[in-house]
Design a protein around this motif. Structure first.
Motif, PDB file in Angstrom:
ATOM      1  N   ARG A 267      44.030  42.364  -3.662  1.00  0.00           N
ATOM      2  CA  ARG A 267      44.491  41.078  -3.477  1.00  0.00           C
ATOM      3  C   ARG A 267      45.908  41.734  -5.106  1.00  0.00           C
ATOM      4  N   PHE A 268      47.172  42.046  -4.690  1.00  0.00           N
ATOM      5  CA  PHE A 268      47.798  42.520  -5.874  1.00  0.00           C
ATOM      6  C   PHE A 268      48.208  41.404  -6.795  1.00  0.00           C
ATOM      7  N   ARG A 269      48.509  41.761  -8.618  1.00  0.00           N
ATOM      8  CA  ARG A 269      48.400  41.068  -9.133  1.00  0.00           C
ATOM      9  C   ARG A 269      50.084  41.196  -9.871  1.00  0.00           C
ATOM     10  N   SER A 270      50.569  39.936 -11.135  1.00  0.00           N
ATOM     11  CA  SER A 270      51.106  40.603 -12.226  1.00  0.00           C
ATOM     12  C   SER A 270      50.873  41.603 -13.053  1.00  0.00           C
ATOM     13  N   LEU A 271      51.244  42.128 -13.855  1.00  0.00           N
ATOM     14  CA  LEU A 271      51.011  43.402 -14.727  1.00  0.00           C
ATOM     15  C   LEU A 271      49.832  42.468 -15.890  1.00  0.00           C
ATOM     16  N   GLY A 272      49.438  42.950 -15.657  1.00  0.00           N
ATOM     17  CA  GLY A 272      47.729  42.970 -16.855  1.00  0.00           C
ATOM     18  C   GLY A 272      47.252  42.008 -15.517  1.00  0.00           C
ATOM     19  N   ASP A 273      46.992  41.370 -15.299  1.00  0.00           N
ATOM     20  CA  ASP A 273      46.159  40.149 -14.596  1.00  0.00           C
ATOM     21  C   ASP A 273      45.232  40.832 -13.992  1.00  0.00           C
ATOM     22  N   GLY A 274      45.376  42.182 -12.848  1.00  0.00           N
ATOM     23  CA  GLY A 274      44.628  42.916 -12.277  1.00  0.00           C
ATOM     24  C   GLY A 274      43.336  43.805 -13.466  1.00  0.00           C
ATOM     25  N   GLN A 275      43.142  44.819 -12.889  1.00  0.00           N
ATOM     26  CA  GLN A 275      41.755  45.776 -12.556  1.00  0.00           C
ATOM     27  C   GLN A 275      42.510  46.746 -13.464  1.00  0.00           C
ATOM     28  N   VAL A 276      44.120  47.418 -12.587  1.00  0.00           N
ATOM     29  CA  VAL A 276      44.101  48.621 -12.836  1.00  0.00           C
ATOM     30  C   VAL A 276      43.957  49.088 -14.822  1.00  0.00           C
ATOM     31  N   ASP A 277      43.771  50.068 -15.121  1.00  0.00           N
ATOM     32  CA  ASP A 277      43.261  50.370 -16.056  1.00  0.00           C
ATOM     33  C   ASP A 277      44.928  51.352 -17.137  1.00  0.00           C
ATOM     34  N   PHE A 278      45.836  49.888 -17.387  1.00  0.00           N
ATOM     35  CA  PHE A 278      47.022  51.258 -17.074  1.00  0.00           C
ATOM     36  C   PHE A 278      46.869  51.637 -18.768  1.00  0.00           C
ATOM     37  N   GLY A 279      46.134  50.908 -19.376  1.00  0.00           N
ATOM     38  CA  GLY A 279      46.290  52.286 -20.424  1.00  0.00           C
ATOM     39  C   GLY A 279      45.725  53.687 -20.498  1.00  0.00           C
ATOM     40  N   ALA A 280      44.682  53.869 -19.562  1.00  0.00           N
ATOM     41  CA  ALA A 280      44.205  55.071 -19.135  1.00  0.00           C
ATOM     42  C   ALA A 280      45.334  55.628 -18.189  1.00  0.00           C
ATOM     43  N   VAL A 281      46.184  55.175 -17.236  1.00  0.00           N
ATOM     44  CA  VAL A 281      47.170  55.865 -16.622  1.00  0.00           C
ATOM     45  C   VAL A 281      48.149  56.462 -16.777  1.00  0.00           C
ATOM     46  N   PHE A 282      48.521  55.234 -18.008  1.00  0.00           N
ATOM     47  CA  PHE A 282      50.083  55.811 -19.276  1.00  0.00           C
ATOM     48  C   PHE A 282      49.596  57.019 -19.778  1.00  0.00           C
ATOM     49  N   SER A 283      48.329  57.231 -20.007  1.00  0.00           N
ATOM     50  CA  SER A 283      48.228  58.761 -21.049  1.00  0.00           C
ATOM     51  C   SER A 283      47.971  59.533 -20.578  1.00  0.00           C
ATOM     52  N   LYS A 284      47.186  59.508 -18.579  1.00  0.00           N
ATOM     53  CA  LYS A 284      46.996  60.463 -17.993  1.00  0.00           C
ATOM     54  C   LYS A 284      48.329  61.224 -17.648  1.00  0.00           C
TER      55      LYS A 284
END
Length: 351
Positions: A267-284
């Motif tokens: 399922r798509f979720r609002s930012l921060g409510d899902g499982q994507v590791d955005f700290g790692a994404v932005f760092s990459k």
């Protein structure tokens, strides 16, 4: 990296503040957004044909955005790109994205979409942009799972035809100095790294064929969305910040799309409510020098769009990394002291 940006397609509506570009940009700026991604197919916000022909109109659009306190990040051509290649199984569904006069006429619908994409290249240039974002369309997607076994060469022919259709569009964008960031998305023939490589090979590596990176689609396919950045960072020209979650169980997994959104494993979720590791994404992305926009594409089966948009701007702003020019203990930029270095190495008196 620039941001936060907001993709307006999910928010445009017939009532204020979502009914005009002036109103919706002021609303977005009030939430903390600094950029807006404009859908080419929403006449409430944008006239694509006029933008392709009139520099005055484009200057007015930029002025409206500047007065609100935002910039235009990219033009979105997603629905137009979808219509470049439509398998007959999807004809009825995708007629809804094209003018009434083309309904039931696949060739006319495709020709209209191609013409609109040509206009998008000129419109982007008139707006001072260097990127549009969109989909590739799909000829082969109904044959994704090879049962019954596909005839030999079917997929190769599909990608050859996809490239034949896209090459003149990419050439027109190249003439205007515009990249197309393709969103790699299930439902399109180009939905992951392997299929992007197939598409690129069929296009002889066309320089304008690039990627709109969206980790949510990769998480739902159970891909390594961080390794993807390492592999394809040179082709990433745009970034949709979108969250998702994948919760398989004994009843369903990746192929749970027949269920309503609330009941799906993915399922798509609002930012921060899902499982994507955005700290790692932005760092990459920062590690690889990505310097374009971070744009919220909001979709969620639980949270309201207004709440999602309000929470999205600070979330993105918090994650954007102000890249340093050197590490805290990096003395590489200091002047070299040869005598000191030789002394530290015990080399005094040696030739």
């Amino acid at each position: 990296m620039k941001g936060p940006g907001l993709f307006l397609a999910q928010f445009a509506g017939n009532e204020a503040p979502f009914d005009t570009l002036e109103n919706i940009t002021r609303w977005a700026a009030g939430l903390g957004y600094r950029g807006v991604q404009i859908p080419c197919t929403d006449a409430r916000l944008f006239d694509l044909g006029l933008a392709a022909e009139s520099q005055t109109y484009c200057d007015e659009l930029r002025g409206i955005c500047a007065d609100a306190g935002v910039e235009i990040t990219e033009l979105s051509t997603h629905l137009l790109g979808q219509l470049v290649a439509v398998h007959p199984a999807y004809d009825l569904a995708f007629d809804a994205f094209a003018p009434q006069a083309t309904h039931g006429k696949p060739a006319a619908r495709q020709a209209w979409a191609v013409e609109q994409l040509m206009l998008a290249a000129r419109a982007a240039r008139n707006l001072g942009l260097d990127t549009t974002v969109g989909f590739t369309g799909a000829l082969a997607f109904p044959y994704l799972y090879p049962w019954p076994q596909r005839p030999a060469g079917l997929i190769e022919e599909a990608f050859a035809e996809l490239a034949r259709r896209w090459r003149p569009i990419l050439d027109a964008h190249d003439a205007q100095g515009i990249d197309i960031g393709f969103e790699l998305h299930p439902g399109e023939d180009v939905f992951d790294g392997a299929t992007f490589e197939m598409f690129l090979d069929a296009l002889d590596g066309h320089e304008r064929a690039r990627i709109n990176y969206d980790p949510s689609h990769f998480l739902l396919q159970q891909m390594d969305y961080l390794a993807f950045i390492d592999l394809y960072h040179e082709r990433i020209c745009a970034f949709h910040v979108k969250d998702a979650e994948f919760n398989p169980d004994g009843r369903q997994g990746v192929y749970s799309g027949y269920q309503p959104w609330l009941s799906r494993a993915g399922r798509f979720r609002s930012l921060g409510d899902g499982q994507v590791d955005f700290g790692a994404v932005f760092s990459k992305l920062a590690r690889h020098g990505y310097d374009s926009w971070a744009v919220l594409e909001w979709e969620c089966c639980l949270k309201s769009p207004e709440q999602g948009a309000a929470q999205g701007a600070p979330f993105i702003a918090h994650h954007i990394i102000d890249v340093t020019d050197k590490a805290f203990d990096d003395f590489a930029g200091a002047a070299t002291d040869d005598a000191r270095n030789r002394a530290m190495l015990g080399l005094e008196g040696t030739a």
